[in-house]
Scaffold this active site. Structure first.
Site, PDB file in Angstrom:
ATOM      1  N   HIS A  27      -2.689   4.781   4.053  1.00  0.00           N
ATOM      2  CA  HIS A  27      -3.940   4.204   4.585  1.00  0.00           C
ATOM      3  C   HIS A  27      -4.253   5.273   5.887  1.00  0.00           C
ATOM      4  O   HIS A  27      -3.314   5.970   6.341  1.00  0.00           O
ATOM      5  CB  HIS A  27      -3.842   3.040   5.040  1.00  0.00           C
ATOM      6  CG  HIS A  27      -2.484   2.330   5.869  1.00  0.00           C
ATOM      7  ND1 HIS A  27      -1.512   1.640   5.156  1.00  0.00           N
ATOM      8  CD2 HIS A  27      -2.012   2.634   7.117  1.00  0.00           C
ATOM      9  CE1 HIS A  27      -0.754   1.371   6.028  1.00  0.00           C
ATOM     10  NE2 HIS A  27      -0.796   1.966   7.145  1.00  0.00           N
ATOM     11  N   ARG A  31     -10.031   2.680  14.810  1.00  0.00           N
ATOM     12  CA  ARG A  31     -10.435   1.450  15.654  1.00  0.00           C
ATOM     13  C   ARG A  31     -12.114   1.236  15.363  1.00  0.00           C
ATOM     14  O   ARG A  31     -12.875   2.077  15.295  1.00  0.00           O
ATOM     15  CB  ARG A  31     -10.142   1.532  17.003  1.00  0.00           C
ATOM     16  CG  ARG A  31      -8.809   1.810  17.242  1.00  0.00           C
ATOM     17  CD  ARG A  31      -7.987   2.307  18.802  1.00  0.00           C
ATOM     18  NE  ARG A  31      -6.801   2.655  18.806  1.00  0.00           N
ATOM     19  CZ  ARG A  31      -6.419   3.714  18.526  1.00  0.00           C
ATOM     20  NH1 ARG A  31      -7.010   4.753  18.529  1.00  0.00           N
ATOM     21  NH2 ARG A  31      -5.047   3.855  18.837  1.00  0.00           N
ATOM     22  N   GLU A  78      -7.312   0.984   7.242  1.00  0.00           N
ATOM     23  CA  GLU A  78      -6.643  -0.022   7.943  1.00  0.00           C
ATOM     24  C   GLU A  78      -7.474  -0.100   9.470  1.00  0.00           C
ATOM     25  O   GLU A  78      -7.283   0.962  10.083  1.00  0.00           O
ATOM     26  CB  GLU A  78      -5.092   0.274   8.571  1.00  0.00           C
ATOM     27  CG  GLU A  78      -4.734  -0.948   9.281  1.00  0.00           C
ATOM     28  CD  GLU A  78      -3.320  -0.896   9.781  1.00  0.00           C
ATOM     29  OE1 GLU A  78      -2.743  -1.047  10.745  1.00  0.00           O
ATOM     30  OE2 GLU A  78      -2.638  -0.139   8.942  1.00  0.00           O
ATOM     31  N   ASN A  82      -9.472  -4.302  18.675  1.00  0.00           N
ATOM     32  CA  ASN A  82      -8.857  -4.893  19.930  1.00  0.00           C
ATOM     33  C   ASN A  82      -9.679  -5.719  20.705  1.00  0.00           C
ATOM     34  O   ASN A  82     -10.893  -5.428  20.859  1.00  0.00           O
ATOM     35  CB  ASN A  82      -8.509  -3.509  20.671  1.00  0.00           C
ATOM     36  CG  ASN A  82      -7.585  -2.726  20.124  1.00  0.00           C
ATOM     37  OD1 ASN A  82      -6.379  -3.155  19.855  1.00  0.00           O
ATOM     38  ND2 ASN A  82      -7.773  -1.280  19.855  1.00  0.00           N
ATOM     39  N   HIS A  96     -14.384  13.505   8.923  1.00  0.00           N
ATOM     40  CA  HIS A  96     -15.044  12.296   8.113  1.00  0.00           C
ATOM     41  C   HIS A  96     -14.248  12.018   7.106  1.00  0.00           C
ATOM     42  O   HIS A  96     -13.115  12.418   7.196  1.00  0.00           O
ATOM     43  CB  HIS A  96     -16.246  12.755   7.476  1.00  0.00           C
ATOM     44  CG  HIS A  96     -16.109  13.813   6.327  1.00  0.00           C
ATOM     45  ND1 HIS A  96     -16.312  15.413   6.674  1.00  0.00           N
ATOM     46  CD2 HIS A  96     -15.336  13.780   5.234  1.00  0.00           C
ATOM     47  CE1 HIS A  96     -15.827  16.194   5.776  1.00  0.00           C
ATOM     48  NE2 HIS A  96     -15.379  15.402   4.917  1.00  0.00           N
ATOM     49  N   GLU A 144     -18.431  11.273   4.084  1.00  0.00           N
ATOM     50  CA  GLU A 144     -19.155  12.048   2.955  1.00  0.00           C
ATOM     51  C   GLU A 144     -19.195  11.350   1.536  1.00  0.00           C
ATOM     52  O   GLU A 144     -18.072  10.981   1.342  1.00  0.00           O
ATOM     53  CB  GLU A 144     -18.425  13.438   2.881  1.00  0.00           C
ATOM     54  CG  GLU A 144     -18.921  14.756   1.885  1.00  0.00           C
ATOM     55  CD  GLU A 144     -18.379  15.764   1.884  1.00  0.00           C
ATOM     56  OE1 GLU A 144     -18.878  16.560   0.957  1.00  0.00           O
ATOM     57  OE2 GLU A 144     -16.977  15.791   2.450  1.00  0.00           O
ATOM     58  N   ARG A 161     -10.423  18.427  12.049  1.00  0.00           N
ATOM     59  CA  ARG A 161     -10.585  19.827  12.677  1.00  0.00           C
ATOM     60  C   ARG A 161      -9.462  20.459  13.259  1.00  0.00           C
ATOM     61  O   ARG A 161      -8.674  19.768  13.998  1.00  0.00           O
ATOM     62  CB  ARG A 161     -11.875  20.117  13.518  1.00  0.00           C
ATOM     63  CG  ARG A 161     -13.123  19.581  12.758  1.00  0.00           C
ATOM     64  CD  ARG A 161     -14.312  19.696  13.558  1.00  0.00           C
ATOM     65  NE  ARG A 161     -15.530  19.391  12.866  1.00  0.00           N
ATOM     66  CZ  ARG A 161     -16.028  18.180  12.945  1.00  0.00           C
ATOM     67  NH1 ARG A 161     -15.358  17.143  13.545  1.00  0.00           N
ATOM     68  NH2 ARG A 161     -17.038  17.904  12.078  1.00  0.00           N
ATOM     69  N   ASN A 212     -13.206  26.117  12.440  1.00  0.00           N
ATOM     70  CA  ASN A 212     -14.647  26.608  12.946  1.00  0.00           C
ATOM     71  C   ASN A 212     -14.176  27.812  13.718  1.00  0.00           C
ATOM     72  O   ASN A 212     -13.540  27.834  14.840  1.00  0.00           O
ATOM     73  CB  ASN A 212     -15.408  25.384  13.702  1.00  0.00           C
ATOM     74  CG  ASN A 212     -15.867  24.363  12.859  1.00  0.00           C
ATOM     75  OD1 ASN A 212     -16.526  24.621  11.851  1.00  0.00           O
ATOM     76  ND2 ASN A 212     -15.347  23.202  13.254  1.00  0.00           N
ATOM     77  N   PRO A 258      13.521   0.767  12.074  1.00  0.00           N
ATOM     78  CA  PRO A 258      12.554  -0.453  11.906  1.00  0.00           C
ATOM     79  C   PRO A 258      11.630  -0.947  12.764  1.00  0.00           C
ATOM     80  O   PRO A 258      12.109  -0.943  13.960  1.00  0.00           O
ATOM     81  CB  PRO A 258      13.758  -1.735  11.341  1.00  0.00           C
ATOM     82  CG  PRO A 258      14.910  -1.077  11.866  1.00  0.00           C
ATOM     83  CD  PRO A 258      14.816   0.406  12.084  1.00  0.00           C
ATOM     84  N   VAL A 278       2.034   8.767  10.573  1.00  0.00           N
ATOM     85  CA  VAL A 278       3.246   7.839  10.514  1.00  0.00           C
ATOM     86  C   VAL A 278       3.745   7.918   8.995  1.00  0.00           C
ATOM     87  O   VAL A 278       3.097   7.732   8.101  1.00  0.00           O
ATOM     88  CB  VAL A 278       2.756   6.292  10.648  1.00  0.00           C
ATOM     89  CG1 VAL A 278       3.980   5.307  10.569  1.00  0.00           C
ATOM     90  CG2 VAL A 278       2.015   6.492  11.928  1.00  0.00           C
TER      91      VAL A 278
END
Length: 293
Positions: A27, A31, A78, A82, A96, A144, A161, A212, A258, A278
């Protein structure tokens, strides 16, 4: 008396691990300022399914997981809300997400009819035949839309980027066992892109890295967070990442182990440009999904 050295796996052998490991993009985490508004937009405009939600009041945040199929086989978003934060800075580095569809023109008409913002009308790419469009979600994230035949994974790209493309390609190959699927230089537009992933870009999600000309640094903002990728061994993977960061830059931000209360084993790190990944233990991830059903 000198202490006996603990046996160390030779780095050559260790660097073979990511090529053998079974990885999958799980995933993208970012935010948003209003969870319900984004869920409505993604389900009604993009045709995503709301897969699950969770609320963690003691930590003052909520999540929603959306995608085009179940999480055990599909890449999903995901979303994190907050409590009390209604806007974020996307920064200049995040590019994007991309969605493959069989009819870009029709999808754009649908999105417009529901009040969505189209930032590039559908049509062929400059100097190519692929039909694409760009739309903006309610928080300002760009998507896109790419016209393609049927695909098992419509949520097909995360574009970031980077300041040194060859360094980034090397980093993702060595640290995460990704393959360079395609590299395209567009001197007339002054950029080069590299598609990195684990299978053909028409079948799966890829990381699109954009360089770029002459731009070596970008702002990260505080909106986009990370991608999560599965691994069969977070401990061994973290050792590899640690080695690679010594050569190419980046750093481990969470030692393998864990997550308290969840028991899913993870490790996290930044690439040389500061983009976060992650790594999640695959078996633990599937157990976590089962427990939340």
């Amino acid at each position: 008396m000198a202490e006996a050295a603990t046996p160390v796996v030779p780095s050559v052998e260790l660097l073979e691990w990511p090529k053998k490991d079974k990885h999958r993009f799980l995933h993208a985490v970012y935010r948003v300022g209003d969870l319900n508004r984004t869920i409505k937009f993604y389900t009604e405009c993009f045709g995503m399914k709301l897969l699950r939600t969770r609320d963690i009041p003691e930590e003052k945040y909520s999540n929603a997981f959306l995608g085009f199929g179940p999480e055990d086989s599909h890449f999903v978003v995901e979303l994190t809300y907050n409590y009390g934060v209604d806007k974020y800075d996307i920064g200049t580095g995040f590019g994007h997400f991309a969605i493959a569809t069989q009819d870009v023109y029709k999808l754009v008409e649908d999105i417009k009819s529901k009040g969505g913002t189209v930032t590039r009308e559908p049509g062929p790419v400059k100097g190519g035949s692929s039909v694409i469009a760009f739309v903006k979600d309610p928080d300002g994230y760009l998507f896109e839309l790419i016209q393609r035949g049927p695909t098992p994974e419509p949520l097909c790209q995360v574009m970031l980027r980077v300041g040194d493309l060859d360094r980034s390609i090397k980093f993702y190959e060595k640290a995460l066992g990704m393959k360079l699927l395609k590299k395209t230089d567009r001197p007339e537009q002054k950029y080069t892109i590299a598609m990195m992933g684990y299978a053909d870009e028409y079948e799966t999600t890829v990381l699109e890295l954009t360089y770029n000309y002459g731009v070596t640094e970008y702002t990260k903002g505080n909106a986009y967070a990370q991608v999560a990728i599965s691994t069969e061994d977070v401990y061994k993977s973290a050792e590899v990442v640690n080695l690679v960061t010594q050569e190419l830059g980046g750093k481990i931000t969470r030692q393998p182990g864990p997550i308290p209360g969840l028991n899913t084993k993870v490790t996290s790190f930044l690439d040389p440009d500061g983009w976060k990944t992650v790594l999640v233990d695959h078996a633990d991830f599937l157990k976590e999904l089962e427990s939340e059903e």
